[in-house]
Design a protein around this motif. Structure first.
Motif, PDB file in Angstrom:
ATOM      1  N   TYR A  22       0.942  -1.100   0.145  1.00 18.01           N
ATOM      2  CA  TYR A  22      -0.075   0.002  -0.133  1.00 18.01           C
ATOM      3  C   TYR A  22       0.830   1.468  -0.178  1.00 18.01           C
ATOM      4  N   GLU A  23       2.087   1.346   0.818  1.00 22.30           N
ATOM      5  CA  GLU A  23       2.841   2.268   0.766  1.00 22.30           C
ATOM      6  C   GLU A  23       3.278   2.826  -0.615  1.00 22.30           C
ATOM      7  N   ILE A  24       3.846   1.649  -1.261  1.00 26.36           N
ATOM      8  CA  ILE A  24       4.387   1.742  -2.727  1.00 26.36           C
ATOM      9  C   ILE A  24       3.320   2.394  -3.554  1.00 26.36           C
ATOM     10  N   GLU A  26       0.866   4.029  -2.988  1.00 19.22           N
ATOM     11  CA  GLU A  26       0.620   5.490  -2.748  1.00 19.22           C
ATOM     12  C   GLU A  26       1.818   6.459  -3.227  1.00 19.22           C
ATOM     13  N   GLU A  27       3.100   5.816  -3.260  1.00 10.86           N
ATOM     14  CA  GLU A  27       4.115   6.549  -3.932  1.00 10.86           C
ATOM     15  C   GLU A  27       4.052   6.858  -5.515  1.00 10.86           C
ATOM     16  N   LEU A  28       3.222   5.713  -5.997  1.00  8.65           N
ATOM     17  CA  LEU A  28       3.115   5.609  -7.390  1.00  8.65           C
ATOM     18  C   LEU A  28       1.822   6.631  -7.807  1.00  8.65           C
ATOM     19  N   GLY A  29       1.074   7.016  -6.769  1.00  7.03           N
ATOM     20  CA  GLY A  29      -0.091   7.589  -7.056  1.00  7.03           C
ATOM     21  C   GLY A  29      -1.495   6.546  -7.361  1.00  7.03           C
ATOM     22  N   LEU A  31      -2.755   4.551  -4.810  1.00  2.00           N
ATOM     23  CA  LEU A  31      -3.510   4.199  -3.753  1.00  2.00           C
ATOM     24  C   LEU A  31      -5.000   4.485  -3.820  1.00  2.00           C
ATOM     25  N   GLU A  46       1.116  -1.752 -14.089  1.00  2.00           N
ATOM     26  CA  GLU A  46       1.250  -1.291 -12.687  1.00  2.00           C
ATOM     27  C   GLU A  46       1.609  -2.271 -11.350  1.00  2.00           C
ATOM     28  N   ILE A  50       4.914  -2.449  -8.933  1.00  2.92           N
ATOM     29  CA  ILE A  50       4.670  -2.521  -7.390  1.00  2.92           C
ATOM     30  C   ILE A  50       5.446  -3.565  -6.857  1.00  2.92           C
ATOM     31  N   MET A  53       9.150  -3.189  -6.985  1.00  3.86           N
ATOM     32  CA  MET A  53       9.601  -2.359  -5.730  1.00  3.86           C
ATOM     33  C   MET A  53       9.345  -2.721  -4.355  1.00  3.86           C
ATOM     34  N   ARG A  57      12.673  -3.295  -2.056  1.00  5.99           N
ATOM     35  CA  ARG A  57      12.932  -2.777  -0.587  1.00  5.99           C
ATOM     36  C   ARG A  57      13.179  -3.939   0.296  1.00  5.99           C
TER      37      ARG A  57
END
Length: 67
Positions: A22-24, A26-29, A31, A46, A50, A53, A57
């Protein structure tokens, strides 16, 4: 379609792996779309981004712990 009901997502109460996704997003726009329409609303490009990434991480976190 599966029999799952669309229940609201509690972003503060997620497993670490799910939280990272979910954080990633959000970073990619992405969320807002995920929360509104679910993960299936994303294209394969997409979701692949995710996933890549998330893998990167996790690898970085593992290397930090080992150092």
């Amino acid at each position: 379609m599966s029999g799952k009901k669309n229940k609201p997502i509690d972003l503060k109460n997620l497993e670490p792996e799910e939280k990272l996704k979910y954080e990633i997003a959000e970073e990619l726009g992405l969320l807002d779309r995920v929360l509104q329409d679910g993960w299936r609303s994303l294209s394969s490009k997409e979701t692949g981004r995710i996933g890549g990434m998330v893998t990167r991480r996790r690898r970085m976190l593992t290397e930090e712990k080992e150092a």
